[in-house]
Design a protein around this motif. Structure first.
Motif, PDB file in Angstrom:
ATOM      1  N   LEU A  30       0.869  -1.164   0.131  1.00 13.50           N
ATOM      2  CA  LEU A  30       0.112   0.081   0.023  1.00 13.50           C
ATOM      3  C   LEU A  30       0.827   1.280  -0.041  1.00 13.50           C
ATOM      4  CD1 LEU A  30      -2.774   1.137   0.134  1.00 13.50           C
ATOM      5  CD2 LEU A  30      -2.574   1.124   2.709  1.00 13.50           C
ATOM      6  N   SER A  31       2.060   1.100   0.877  1.00 13.07           N
ATOM      7  CA  SER A  31       2.714   2.298   0.873  1.00 13.07           C
ATOM      8  C   SER A  31       3.309   2.482  -0.592  1.00 13.07           C
ATOM      9  CB  SER A  31       4.165   2.128   1.730  1.00 13.07           C
ATOM     10  OG  SER A  31       4.927   3.003   1.652  1.00 13.07           O
ATOM     11  N   ALA A  32       3.882   1.556  -1.229  1.00  9.14           N
ATOM     12  CA  ALA A  32       4.489   1.629  -2.664  1.00  9.14           C
ATOM     13  C   ALA A  32       3.543   1.978  -3.604  1.00  9.14           C
ATOM     14  CB  ALA A  32       5.184   0.061  -2.912  1.00  9.14           C
ATOM     15  N   ALA A  33       2.291   1.484  -3.418  1.00  7.17           N
ATOM     16  CA  ALA A  33       1.187   2.025  -4.456  1.00  7.17           C
ATOM     17  C   ALA A  33       0.902   3.494  -4.490  1.00  7.17           C
ATOM     18  CB  ALA A  33       0.018   1.019  -4.447  1.00  7.17           C
ATOM     19  N   THR A  34       0.827   3.954  -3.167  1.00  4.81           N
ATOM     20  CA  THR A  34       0.152   5.481  -2.847  1.00  4.81           C
ATOM     21  C   THR A  34       1.307   6.556  -2.866  1.00  4.81           C
ATOM     22  OG1 THR A  34       0.355   5.123  -0.538  1.00  4.81           O
ATOM     23  CG2 THR A  34      -1.711   4.526  -1.571  1.00  4.81           C
ATOM     24  N   GLY A  35       2.714   6.038  -2.596  1.00  8.49           N
ATOM     25  CA  GLY A  35       3.876   6.774  -2.402  1.00  8.49           C
ATOM     26  C   GLY A  35       3.818   7.547  -1.039  1.00  8.49           C
ATOM     27  N   THR A  36       2.881   6.730   0.052  1.00  7.48           N
ATOM     28  CA  THR A  36       2.947   7.356   1.274  1.00  7.48           C
ATOM     29  C   THR A  36       3.745   6.614   2.259  1.00  7.48           C
ATOM     30  OG1 THR A  36       0.481   8.189   0.738  1.00  7.48           O
ATOM     31  CG2 THR A  36       1.321   7.866   3.103  1.00  7.48           C
ATOM     32  N   TYR A  37       4.583   7.151   3.053  1.00  9.13           N
ATOM     33  CA  TYR A  37       5.367   6.492   3.922  1.00  9.13           C
ATOM     34  C   TYR A  37       4.479   5.904   5.108  1.00  9.13           C
ATOM     35  CZ  TYR A  37       8.427   5.355   7.931  1.00  9.13           C
ATOM     36  OH  TYR A  37       9.087   4.594   8.913  1.00  9.13           O
ATOM     37  N   ILE A  38       4.519   4.408   5.261  1.00  6.19           N
ATOM     38  CA  ILE A  38       4.220   3.637   6.173  1.00  6.19           C
ATOM     39  C   ILE A  38       5.057   3.032   6.869  1.00  6.19           C
ATOM     40  CG2 ILE A  38       2.230   1.951   6.807  1.00  6.19           C
ATOM     41  CD1 ILE A  38       0.857   2.632   4.232  1.00  6.19           C
ATOM     42  N   ASP A  39       5.269   3.075   8.253  1.00  5.73           N
ATOM     43  CA  ASP A  39       6.160   2.222   9.046  1.00  5.73           C
ATOM     44  C   ASP A  39       5.453   0.829   9.056  1.00  5.73           C
ATOM     45  OD1 ASP A  39       7.785   0.713  10.794  1.00  5.73           O
ATOM     46  OD2 ASP A  39       8.260   2.609  11.809  1.00  5.73           O
ATOM     47  N   ALA A  40       5.560  -0.228   8.376  1.00 11.57           N
ATOM     48  CA  ALA A  40       4.916  -1.581   8.458  1.00 11.57           C
ATOM     49  C   ALA A  40       5.297  -2.185   9.973  1.00 11.57           C
ATOM     50  CB  ALA A  40       4.977  -2.141   7.278  1.00 11.57           C
ATOM     51  N   ASP A  41       6.466  -2.039  10.276  1.00 12.76           N
ATOM     52  CA  ASP A  41       6.691  -2.813  11.487  1.00 12.76           C
ATOM     53  C   ASP A  41       6.105  -2.063  12.692  1.00 12.76           C
ATOM     54  OD1 ASP A  41       8.409  -4.675  10.411  1.00 12.76           O
ATOM     55  OD2 ASP A  41      10.217  -3.231  10.296  1.00 12.76           O
ATOM     56  N   GLN A  42       5.809  -0.842  12.695  1.00 13.45           N
ATOM     57  CA  GLN A  42       5.027  -0.083  13.650  1.00 13.45           C
ATOM     58  C   GLN A  42       3.853  -0.492  13.789  1.00 13.45           C
ATOM     59  OE1 GLN A  42       4.683   4.210  13.894  1.00 13.45           O
ATOM     60  NE2 GLN A  42       5.824   4.254  15.519  1.00 13.45           N
TER      61      GLN A  42
END
Length: 207
Positions: A30-42
Motif C-alpha cells: 500500500l505504501s509503494a502504491a500510494t507513495g505514502t510512507y507507512i512504517d509497517a513494523d510499527q
C-alpha cells in the motif's frame, strides 16, 4: 448440547493467527502504491483496533475510505499465505466443539478476510463475525450466547465483560500478561496450547 458445554468466542489477530507477516506485506505494498510512507513494523506492533484506526496514522481523514478499499483489495493476495496459526489455535477451537459447545470468531477484521485465514489454516469455527472492536464485540457475543471470550488485547477484555462473558486472555499480541490482568482479564493463559485443559476444567465446574 451437554450441560455446561459453553459457546466460546475467539478473537482472530494475534489470538488465533499471527497476522503480522501478512499485514506487514500489505502495508508495504500500500505504501509503494500510494507513495505514502507507512512504517509497517510499527503498524503490526499494535494490531487489535480496526483498520481505519491504523490508517489514520498515515493518511489524511478524507483518504481513509479509499485506503480501506485499497488495503482490502491487496489483502487476499499478500496476507493469507504468510500468516501462520498461533500455537494451539486449531486445537483450542476444536476443543470447544468436541465438548459440545460452539466456537464463534468475533474480530475487528472484516468477515470475508477472516474466513480466508481460517479456511487456509484449517481452523473451523461455527460462526465468524467481523467488523467489531472492543465493547462492540459484545453485540455478537450476546447474540451467540457466549459464556467465554478469548483474546489478546485490552479491547477483548472490554468486549467480554460488556457481554457478561468470562474474559480469557493470552499475551500473544502486543499486550503483556500483567497488563491484561490489570485490565480485568479473569483468566490469563500463556498461549492457546493450555486452553483445552483449562476449558475441560471450566466445563466440569459448571456441570
Amino acid at each position: 448440547m451437554p450441560i455446561g458445554a459453553p459457546t466460546v468466542g475467539f478473537d482472530l489477530d494475534m489470538t488465533l493467527i499471527d497476522s503480522r507477516p501478512g499485514i506487514r506485506a500489505v502495508y508495504q505494498e500500500l505504501s509503494a502504491a500510494t507513495g505514502t510512507y507507512i512504517d509497517a513494523d510499527q503498524a503490526v506492533s499494535r494490531l487489535g483496533p480496526p483498520l481505519d484506526w491504523e490508517l489514520r496514522h498515515w493518511f489524511a481523514e478524507e483518504k481513509i475510505a479509499a485506503m480501506v478499499l485499497a488495503y482490502r483489495e491487496i489483502y487476499p493476495t499478500r496476507a493469507i499465505l504468510p500468516t501462520p496459526a498461533l500455537p494451539g489455535a486449531a486445537d483450542a477451537v476444536r476443543a470447544v466443539r468436541e465438548l459440545g459447545g460452539r466456537a464463534v470468531v468475533v474480530t475487528a477484521k472484516n468477515a470475508p478476510q477472516a474466513r480466508l485465514h481460517l479456511d487456509h489454516l484449517g481452523i473451523e469455527p461455527d460462526e465468524v463475525v467481523g467488523g467489531l472492536w472492543a465493547e462492540a464485540k459484545a453485540t455478537a457475543l450476546r447474540a451467540h450466547g457466549a459464556a467465554v471470550y478469548v483474546g489478546d488485547h485490552l479491547g477483548d477484555v472490554l468486549g467480554a465483560h460488556a457481554a457478561g462473558a468470562l474474559a480469557v486472555a493470552v499475551p500473544t499480541g502486543p499486550i503483556g500478561a500483567d497488563e491484561l490482568r490489570a485490565a480485568g482479564a479473569d483468566v490469563v493463559l500463556d498461549d492457546l496450547t493450555s486452553f483445552p485443559a483449562w476449558l475441560k476444567g471450566y466445563v466440569a465446574e459448571r456441570s
